[in-house]
Structures are given as C-alpha cells and as structure tokens.
Design a protein around this motif. Structure first.
Motif, mmCIF file in Angstrom:
data_model
loop_
_atom_site.group_PDB
_atom_site.id
_atom_site.type_symbol
_atom_site.label_atom_id
_atom_site.label_comp_id
_atom_site.label_asym_id
_atom_site.label_seq_id
_atom_site.Cartn_x
_atom_site.Cartn_y
_atom_site.Cartn_z
ATOM 1 N N VAL A 10 7.568 8.077 9.610
ATOM 2 C CA VAL A 10 7.122 9.087 8.653
ATOM 3 C C VAL A 10 6.425 10.226 9.378
ATOM 4 C CG1 VAL A 10 5.666 9.527 6.647
ATOM 5 C CG2 VAL A 10 6.921 7.362 6.822
ATOM 6 N N ALA A 11 5.550 9.885 10.309
ATOM 7 C CA ALA A 11 4.841 10.909 11.072
ATOM 8 C C ALA A 11 5.812 11.775 11.860
ATOM 9 C CB ALA A 11 3.836 10.246 12.011
ATOM 10 N N ARG A 12 6.846 11.173 12.408
ATOM 11 C CA ARG A 12 7.827 11.943 13.171
ATOM 12 C C ARG A 12 8.536 12.950 12.283
ATOM 13 N NH1 ARG A 12 13.099 11.199 13.771
ATOM 14 N NH2 ARG A 12 12.996 9.113 12.846
ATOM 15 N N HIS A 13 8.882 12.554 11.070
ATOM 16 C CA HIS A 13 9.559 13.461 10.144
ATOM 17 C C HIS A 13 8.652 14.600 9.695
ATOM 18 C CE1 HIS A 13 13.455 11.616 9.486
ATOM 19 N NE2 HIS A 13 12.889 10.415 9.396
ATOM 20 N N LEU A 14 7.375 14.311 9.525
ATOM 21 C CA LEU A 14 6.473 15.291 8.925
ATOM 22 C C LEU A 14 5.579 16.013 9.925
ATOM 23 C CD1 LEU A 14 5.358 13.350 5.706
ATOM 24 C CD2 LEU A 14 7.109 15.123 5.904
ATOM 25 N N SER A 15 5.632 15.645 11.185
ATOM 26 C CA SER A 15 4.685 16.179 12.164
ATOM 27 C C SER A 15 4.796 17.691 12.346
ATOM 28 C CB SER A 15 4.866 15.485 13.514
ATOM 29 O OG SER A 15 6.182 15.718 14.014
ATOM 30 N N ARG A 16 5.963 18.268 12.091
ATOM 31 C CA ARG A 16 6.131 19.712 12.287
ATOM 32 C C ARG A 16 5.490 20.530 11.173
ATOM 33 N NH1 ARG A 16 12.204 21.738 10.755
ATOM 34 N NH2 ARG A 16 11.045 23.659 10.391
ATOM 35 N N PHE A 17 5.118 19.872 10.060
ATOM 36 C CA PHE A 17 4.633 20.597 8.887
ATOM 37 C C PHE A 17 3.108 20.562 8.783
ATOM 38 C CE2 PHE A 17 8.877 18.950 7.561
ATOM 39 C CZ PHE A 17 9.536 20.163 7.637
ATOM 40 N N LYS A 18 2.513 21.746 8.699
ATOM 41 C CA LYS A 18 1.078 21.859 8.440
ATOM 42 C C LYS A 18 0.794 21.967 6.948
ATOM 43 C CE LYS A 18 0.026 24.232 12.802
ATOM 44 N NZ LYS A 18 -0.514 25.488 13.402
ATOM 45 N N LEU A 19 1.819 22.327 6.174
ATOM 46 C CA LEU A 19 1.669 22.518 4.727
ATOM 47 C C LEU A 19 2.861 21.902 4.003
ATOM 48 C CD1 LEU A 19 0.501 23.871 2.115
ATOM 49 C CD2 LEU A 19 1.823 25.911 2.744
ATOM 50 N N VAL A 20 2.575 21.145 2.950
ATOM 51 C CA VAL A 20 3.611 20.643 2.038
ATOM 52 C C VAL A 20 3.232 21.069 0.626
ATOM 53 C CG1 VAL A 20 4.778 18.623 1.071
ATOM 54 C CG2 VAL A 20 4.156 18.651 3.488
ATOM 55 N N THR A 21 4.164 21.682 -0.080
ATOM 56 C CA THR A 21 3.919 22.067 -1.474
ATOM 57 C C THR A 21 4.929 21.390 -2.390
ATOM 58 O OG1 THR A 21 5.301 24.058 -1.319
ATOM 59 C CG2 THR A 21 2.944 24.294 -0.834
ATOM 60 N N PHE A 22 4.539 21.260 -3.654
ATOM 61 C CA PHE A 22 5.372 20.604 -4.660
ATOM 62 C C PHE A 22 5.550 21.506 -5.872
ATOM 63 C CE2 PHE A 22 3.445 17.179 -2.272
ATOM 64 C CZ PHE A 22 4.432 16.202 -2.194
ATOM 65 N N ASP A 23 6.731 21.483 -6.441
ATOM 66 C CA ASP A 23 6.941 21.951 -7.806
ATOM 67 C C ASP A 23 6.347 20.889 -8.736
ATOM 68 O OD1 ASP A 23 8.171 23.395 -10.014
ATOM 69 O OD2 ASP A 23 9.650 21.776 -10.053
ATOM 70 N N VAL A 24 6.235 21.188 -10.019
ATOM 71 C CA VAL A 24 5.647 20.213 -10.949
ATOM 72 C C VAL A 24 6.657 19.682 -11.962
ATOM 73 C CG1 VAL A 24 3.902 19.817 -12.738
ATOM 74 C CG2 VAL A 24 3.311 21.105 -10.674
ATOM 75 N N THR A 25 7.146 20.542 -12.861
ATOM 76 C CA THR A 25 7.971 20.057 -13.963
ATOM 77 C C THR A 25 9.280 19.476 -13.439
ATOM 78 O OG1 THR A 25 7.029 21.750 -15.410
ATOM 79 C CG2 THR A 25 9.038 20.641 -16.170
ATOM 80 N N ASP A 26 9.517 18.211 -13.749
ATOM 81 C CA ASP A 26 10.691 17.445 -13.333
ATOM 82 C C ASP A 26 10.709 17.166 -11.837
ATOM 83 O OD1 ASP A 26 11.671 17.162 -15.926
ATOM 84 O OD2 ASP A 26 12.721 19.069 -15.837
ATOM 85 N N THR A 27 9.607 17.490 -11.153
ATOM 86 C CA THR A 27 9.427 17.072 -9.763
ATOM 87 C C THR A 27 8.320 16.036 -9.696
ATOM 88 O OG1 THR A 27 10.178 19.200 -8.873
ATOM 89 C CG2 THR A 27 8.844 17.827 -7.422
ATOM 90 N N LEU A 28 7.116 16.393 -10.124
ATOM 91 C CA LEU A 28 6.003 15.449 -10.177
ATOM 92 C C LEU A 28 5.807 14.866 -11.568
ATOM 93 C CD1 LEU A 28 3.351 17.428 -8.074
ATOM 94 C CD2 LEU A 28 4.853 15.588 -7.289
ATOM 95 N N LEU A 29 5.997 15.698 -12.585
ATOM 96 C CA LEU A 29 5.794 15.285 -13.975
ATOM 97 C C LEU A 29 7.028 15.594 -14.795
ATOM 98 C CD1 LEU A 29 2.198 16.747 -14.606
ATOM 99 C CD2 LEU A 29 2.781 14.387 -13.959
ATOM 100 N N LYS A 30 7.211 14.832 -15.863
ATOM 101 C CA LYS A 30 8.282 15.104 -16.825
ATOM 102 C C LYS A 30 7.713 15.001 -18.225
ATOM 103 C CE LYS A 30 9.826 10.281 -16.800
ATOM 104 N NZ LYS A 30 10.976 9.359 -16.535
#
Length: 263
Positions: A10-30
């Motif tokens: 997991v760390a190898r996949h994400l190590s290049r990213f300093k920022l992760v953002t999410f959409d909300v509707t139908d991504t985090l919540l429905k």
C-alpha cells in the motif's frame, strides 16, 4: 477488509502522493432512498395525499436538468442563492407532478427536504469508504474533499461520521464546478506546503467530472463505484486508463495490496 501485513505494498502505491482527495456523492456517500421516495415521504409527513413516486421521478429528472442548465452550480452566479435553487427545484417538481398541492404546503415540503438532506436519514456510507479514507490518511500528508455540492456538505460529512479531512472544497463556495482544473489547483494551495499536481490523487466516480477533470489538472485519478452507465462511457473514452477503474472500494484496496503497478 483490512490492509493487514500488506502495508508495504500500500505504501509503495501511495508513496508518490502528498495529497489525496475524494468526491462525495456516489463515491463516499449515497442516497439512502431514491429522491422520489424521499420527496414523497416528506410530502406525506405534511399531510399531502395521493402522492405518486413515479411521477415525481419523471419530474425530478427534467427539472433538475433544467435548473442545472439555467442556474449552474446551484445558482451561484445568479441573483439568488443555493437555498432558492433547491426550494425552486422541489416546488417545480411538485407543481409539475402533483398540481393539487397548494403553494403554502409546497413551501413547507421544500424547506423540510432541505433540512432532511443534512441528516443521516437521507444518506448512507458506501462500503469501505471510511477504510479507504483512513488508508489515505495513513500514507499521505493531506486528505481532502472536492465535490460539486452546496454549503451543507461539511455538516453532512460530520453527521455521517466519516474520517476527518484537512479541507472540504465545494463548487458553490469556491464558485468553480468540476471538471474545471482551477478547483483542483485550489486544493493544492490549501495544503500549506508545496504539492505538485503530479503528487496529488483524486478518487471519484464520474469519468468527466472526476477522472478527466483531475487528469487535465495534472493529477493522478482513479474511478471507483462505477455504474454500468459510466462503464459504457469509459469503454469509448481513450483518455481513461482501464487500470484506473474499480467497481468497488474493495477492488481498489485489493489493487493497493497487490504487486501490480498502475501509475
């Protein structure tokens, strides 16, 4: 699902990213119920009778499309505000589908729905959404929200007890709708440290607004919780890498735990 002993992957996949953002509707919540059911419930609670959910559904589609076209971004650039936008939408839907309901009652129903959509009654968390947010928090410096939404969003996220984020960017409050690259640029500036576009990842569910919007801003992006309709759009779009498309958050976590490389 947990990351268990595979945290190195997991760390190898994400190590290049300093920022992760999410959409909300139908991504985090429905929605906990389709809008037509929620609207009908609110109308019945105010004593309205002979409510037809199918008629509401038909009117919802046409009037939402019209309002988004005539008053984009919940009326941000008009002389009215987002509350007016939603009240107008709700009342026009009922005027069209249930002409027997009087204006005073329609106003009450509209106000009730605006309040209802701040509560847990109208929303449910998508499976493993919190887990993926926590993974992002563990392996990246900053986690944020970028959503085409009105100012109620922060309250909704708090009410739904999702993991805390560093910032919430709504299209209404910024005056910028995804997929405009400027809303992604604003997110970079909110990090209070230098974050290059290539060091940011956006996670959403819509090909144009989320994936291509982030890509055009120089970010990495993945699509999750993809519907059959979106899959058809994706299949004809050469801008979208199939390796970046996941039916569920579970599939996305499995990729993070794997040895494959997608970036």
């Amino acid at each position: 699902m947990t990351i268990g002993g595979r945290s190195n992957s997991v760390a190898r996949h994400l190590s290049r990213f300093k920022l992760v953002t999410f959409d909300v509707t139908d991504t985090l919540l429905k929605f906990s119920r389709p809008p037509e059911i929620q609207y009908a419930l609110a109308a019945r609670q105010h004593g309205c009778v002979e409510i037809n959910e199918q008629a509401i559904a038909r009117s919802f589609r046409s009037h939402f499309k019209r309002m988004a076209r005539d008053y984009p971004n919940f009326g941000k650039r008009s002389e009215n505000d987002w509350l007016w936008w939603w009240r107008t939408l709700v009342m026009d839907i009922f005027r069209d589908s249930h002409s027997h309901i009087d204006e005073t009652m329609l106003s009450r129903v509209a106000d009730q729905l605006i309040e209802n959509y701040k509560t847990r009654d109208c929303w449910s968390e998508i499976e493993l959404a919190s887990s993926v947010m926590e993974i992002a928090r563990t392996h990246c410096n900053k986690v944020g929200i970028i959503s085409n939404f009105d100012p109620r969003l922060s309250k909704i996220l708090e009410t739904m007890a999702l993991p805390k984020v560093d910032f919430v960017l709504t299209s209404y409050e910024t005056g910028i709708l995804k997929p405009d690259r400027e809303i992604f640029n604003i997110a970079l500036r909110l990090c209070n440290t230098v974050v290059l576009p290539s060091e940011a990842l956006h996670i959403g569910n819509t090909p144009k607004l989320d994936y291509i919007g982030a890509k055009n801003a120089g970010w990495a992006s993945v699509l999750v919780n993809v519907t059959n309709e979106a899959e058809r759009e994706i299949s004809f779009n050469p801008e979208i890498n199939p390796k970046h498309v996941f039916k569920t958050f579970g599939e996305f976590i499995q990729m993070l735990q794997s040895e494959q490389t997608i970036w």
